[in-house]
Design a protein around this motif. Sequence first.
Motif, short mmCIF file in Angstrom:
data_model
loop_
_atom_site.label_atom_id
_atom_site.label_comp_id
_atom_site.label_asym_id
_atom_site.label_seq_id
_atom_site.Cartn_x
_atom_site.Cartn_y
_atom_site.Cartn_z
N ILE A 128 1.00 -0.75 -0.25
CA ILE A 128 -0.22 0.24 0.13
C ILE A 128 0.72 1.09 -0.22
O ILE A 128 1.99 1.55 0.91
CB ILE A 128 -1.21 -0.07 1.37
N ILE A 129 0.88 2.24 -1.34
CA ILE A 129 1.31 3.45 -1.00
C ILE A 129 1.20 4.34 -1.39
O ILE A 129 -0.36 5.20 -1.24
CB ILE A 129 2.42 3.73 -2.49
N GLY A 130 1.26 4.80 0.06
CA GLY A 130 0.46 6.41 0.60
C GLY A 130 1.62 7.54 0.38
O GLY A 130 2.41 7.80 1.68
N THR A 131 0.90 8.43 -0.31
CA THR A 131 1.95 9.34 -0.46
C THR A 131 0.90 10.94 0.15
O THR A 131 -0.54 10.13 0.68
CB THR A 131 1.95 10.00 -2.36
N HIS A 132 2.16 11.60 0.26
CA HIS A 132 1.04 13.06 0.70
C HIS A 132 0.74 12.71 2.30
O HIS A 132 -0.35 13.01 2.45
CB HIS A 132 -0.41 13.57 -0.46
N ALA A 133 1.57 12.68 2.52
CA ALA A 133 1.41 11.92 4.20
C ALA A 133 1.95 13.61 4.69
O ALA A 133 3.10 14.11 4.58
CB ALA A 133 2.67 10.64 4.89
N GLY A 134 1.22 13.13 5.73
CA GLY A 134 1.37 14.65 6.59
C GLY A 134 1.05 16.28 6.38
O GLY A 134 0.38 16.31 5.41
N ILE A 135 1.47 16.92 7.73
CA ILE A 135 0.68 18.91 7.07
C ILE A 135 1.48 19.09 5.69
O ILE A 135 1.72 20.20 5.54
CB ILE A 135 0.94 19.16 8.51
N GLY A 136 2.76 18.04 6.19
CA GLY A 136 3.71 18.53 4.91
C GLY A 136 3.28 19.19 3.44
O GLY A 136 4.09 19.52 2.70
N ILE A 137 1.60 18.49 3.59
CA ILE A 137 1.60 18.86 1.63
C ILE A 137 1.14 20.10 1.70
O ILE A 137 0.96 20.24 0.53
CB ILE A 137 0.48 17.70 1.76
N GLY A 138 1.07 20.75 2.88
CA GLY A 138 0.75 22.82 2.54
C GLY A 138 -1.03 22.53 2.37
O GLY A 138 -2.07 22.35 2.90
N GLU A 139 -0.82 23.62 0.78
CA GLU A 139 -2.90 24.86 1.56
C GLU A 139 -3.08 23.47 0.62
O GLU A 139 -4.37 24.26 1.21
CB GLU A 139 -1.75 25.02 -0.54
N ASP A 140 -3.78 22.48 0.18
CA ASP A 140 -4.86 21.55 0.23
C ASP A 140 -5.51 21.14 1.48
O ASP A 140 -6.70 21.07 0.88
CB ASP A 140 -4.07 20.42 -0.74
N GLY A 141 -4.50 21.34 2.07
CA GLY A 141 -5.57 21.15 4.06
C GLY A 141 -5.91 19.55 4.81
O GLY A 141 -5.36 19.04 3.47
N THR A 142 -6.75 19.99 5.05
CA THR A 142 -6.66 18.74 6.43
C THR A 142 -7.46 17.14 5.13
O THR A 142 -6.76 16.16 5.18
CB THR A 142 -7.98 18.86 6.97
N THR A 143 -8.41 17.42 4.58
CA THR A 143 -9.43 16.33 3.53
C THR A 143 -7.78 15.44 2.84
O THR A 143 -8.48 14.16 2.49
CB THR A 143 -9.99 16.64 2.95
N GLN A 144 -6.86 15.90 2.43
CA GLN A 144 -6.05 15.56 2.20
C GLN A 144 -4.52 15.16 2.00
O GLN A 144 -3.59 14.45 1.66
CB GLN A 144 -5.93 16.40 0.59
N LEU A 149 4.81 7.90 1.83
CA LEU A 149 5.68 8.78 1.22
C LEU A 149 5.29 10.07 1.25
O LEU A 149 3.93 10.87 1.33
CB LEU A 149 6.08 8.07 0.12
N THR A 150 6.00 11.40 1.04
CA THR A 150 5.50 12.70 0.82
C THR A 150 5.37 13.64 -0.44
O THR A 150 5.82 12.69 -1.43
CB THR A 150 7.42 13.67 1.35
N ARG A 151 5.00 14.60 -0.01
CA ARG A 151 4.09 15.08 -1.41
C ARG A 151 5.58 16.05 -1.41
O ARG A 151 5.90 16.28 -2.88
CB ARG A 151 3.48 16.27 -1.10
N GLN A 152 6.11 16.82 -0.53
CA GLN A 152 7.11 17.67 -0.50
C GLN A 152 8.76 17.50 -0.64
O GLN A 152 9.18 15.81 -0.53
CB GLN A 152 7.01 17.76 0.51
N ASN A 153 9.55 17.78 -1.36
CA ASN A 153 10.71 17.67 -1.66
C ASN A 153 11.67 17.71 -0.39
O ASN A 153 11.32 18.11 0.90
CB ASN A 153 12.10 18.54 -1.96
N LEU A 154 12.42 16.37 0.08
CA LEU A 154 13.12 16.46 1.80
C LEU A 154 14.65 16.54 1.19
O LEU A 154 15.17 15.83 0.01
CB LEU A 154 12.93 14.69 2.16
N ASP A 155 15.51 16.60 1.61
CA ASP A 155 16.88 16.89 1.58
C ASP A 155 17.42 15.52 1.58
O ASP A 155 17.40 14.80 1.99
CB ASP A 155 17.63 17.37 3.36
N ASP A 156 18.76 15.62 0.87
CA ASP A 156 19.10 14.42 0.94
C ASP A 156 20.26 13.93 1.98
O ASP A 156 21.04 15.22 2.54
CB ASP A 156 20.50 14.78 -0.08
#
Lengths: 308, 277
Positions: free
Chosen positions: A100-116, A160-167
């Motif tokens: 199960i691949i769950g992307t857009h984890a956490g508040i780190g997705i930003g503007e789309d808000g809670t339901t996403q 997985l995250t939506r946002q870019n992360l540091d290497d």
Amino acid sequence: MGKSTRLAFGETIAQLGELYPQIVVLDADLSKSTMSNLFAKKFPDRFFEMGIQEANMIGISAGLALSGKVSYACSFACFIAGRYDTIRVSVAYNKANVRIIGTHAGIGIGEDGTTQMGLEDISLMRSLPNFSVCQPCDEIETRELIKYSVTHNGPMYIRLTRQNLDDIFDDNYKFEFGKGVQLSDGNDAVIFATGSLVSEALKASKILKQKGINLRVINIHTIKPIDKEIIIKSARECGLIFTAEDHNIIGGLGSAVAEVLSENYPAKIIRIGLPDVFGESGTPEALYKKYGFDAESLAVKIESSLKK
Amino acid sequence: MYTHKELQRIANELRIDIIKAISRAKSGHPGGSLSAIDIIVYLFFNEIKRTKENALDPDRDRFVLSKGHGVPALYSVFARLGLITNEELMNLRVLGSRTQGHPSYTDLPFVESSTGSLGQGLSVAIGIALAGKLDKKDYRVYCMIGDGEMQEGQIWEALLSAPKFNLDNLCVILDYNKSQIDGYVKDVMNLEPIKEKLIAFNWNVLEIDGHNFAEIEKAINQSKTIKQKPSFIIAHTVKGKGVSFMEDKVDWHGKAPNEKETELALQELKKLLDING
């Protein structure tokens, strides 16, 4: 700044498709966001566009897995983890080789808000028997985790995250399923971090170092089964214990660490996560600051806790 | 191949086993097991032709019981075929037995998938059918769903998706016994018109008497000739079929007969065997 872990996933699974004919990928109308479209372009026969049908996608993934495939079922973490009973019976109880691949984890997705935002998914997936739960912290760790996942026996949840992360890692990194990774030395305090908060914790350790505080940072990419050994050892050796995750404070990494320590080495733990609230819209940076997830906030919290 | 008369006899003998097993367990679902058994017998004996030897063959035809509560019917067939022992059948729902209250794949792989949370087995069956197409295998996938189960949203997701993938190796059978726990389906949450809905969803739709072996055979054979489309057989059945006091009685959905009721039921079923030879 490196890549988002969702992009690292898409690139890796598209590469692995050549090596492993048993890989199939399914998506529910979000393949351009989960990056499963990179696999779809290369292997259209082994990619199944399910439309906006997460439950059916999960069940079909299970059927494919029971017929010898390794199924990667992709969507946003909140939507896919929300089809919990289908994951419970068709995947977990069947012990099906579904990822199960769950992307857009956490508040780190930003503007789309809670339901996403996937905010309770670790908690949900962690309580399913037979399931493993993983969250990589950068591009290379994602690549190595996805490679590992092809031959893992049993269902997995990969966050997985939506946002870019540091290497954080380089090409020499060796991923070891179920093992925590120590990223910095120190005995004043230890922070167990996962996913997007690993690099924030590392940056916090650099801020604290300048103040003479040595923070041990441990990256927990496998939240279940969790590395008990590294948790107990670090708790013994370090003064204060912190956990950090972009997830509800209930049921995630903080709970997993607390479970290990309460039974093996009772100690005070300070959990950093969403304090049992929903998220909200805003830039990822503003949200991380508000909820105390950024390096500065983590450093302040650790320093002030040490003074108490 | 078995004659229809032989199949009828096997089904009625298995009705006896179903009643005995549920009675011994003191819980279970007799109504939906007795409505489904004729179709399941036809499939396992004349179509899938399941044997001990081919039970896990990658090329085998599959049967997924999406309405998992009807599993005593499936176990009775497994026992008759030697896939499980008769003792296991009679240890239905007993601690430590492979014959769990609802199908458990990790305990007993012959069930093809764990089911019992309604609405899920059809999606799994579609996944198995897709894998067959991908691997260019000739196996067919049969999936039985319940009428109450058809109220689940996931069923309608699945019904939308199978025609998209041109799954002519998939045949769904609706055990349409018209009742569910809380009452008659038409009152609880009406499904009609089913046939028109499914035709509109691009399925090859057939409608039969689910207790008539000639009709079952004809429908299954017709479903195999249709290309590019999945088939859906609306099988009109009677809940509790074969035991007069259970027939079409909502109360017998999920209740085991007591000792006296068991005796009465077995007497009736034995009489059926005598009449049918």
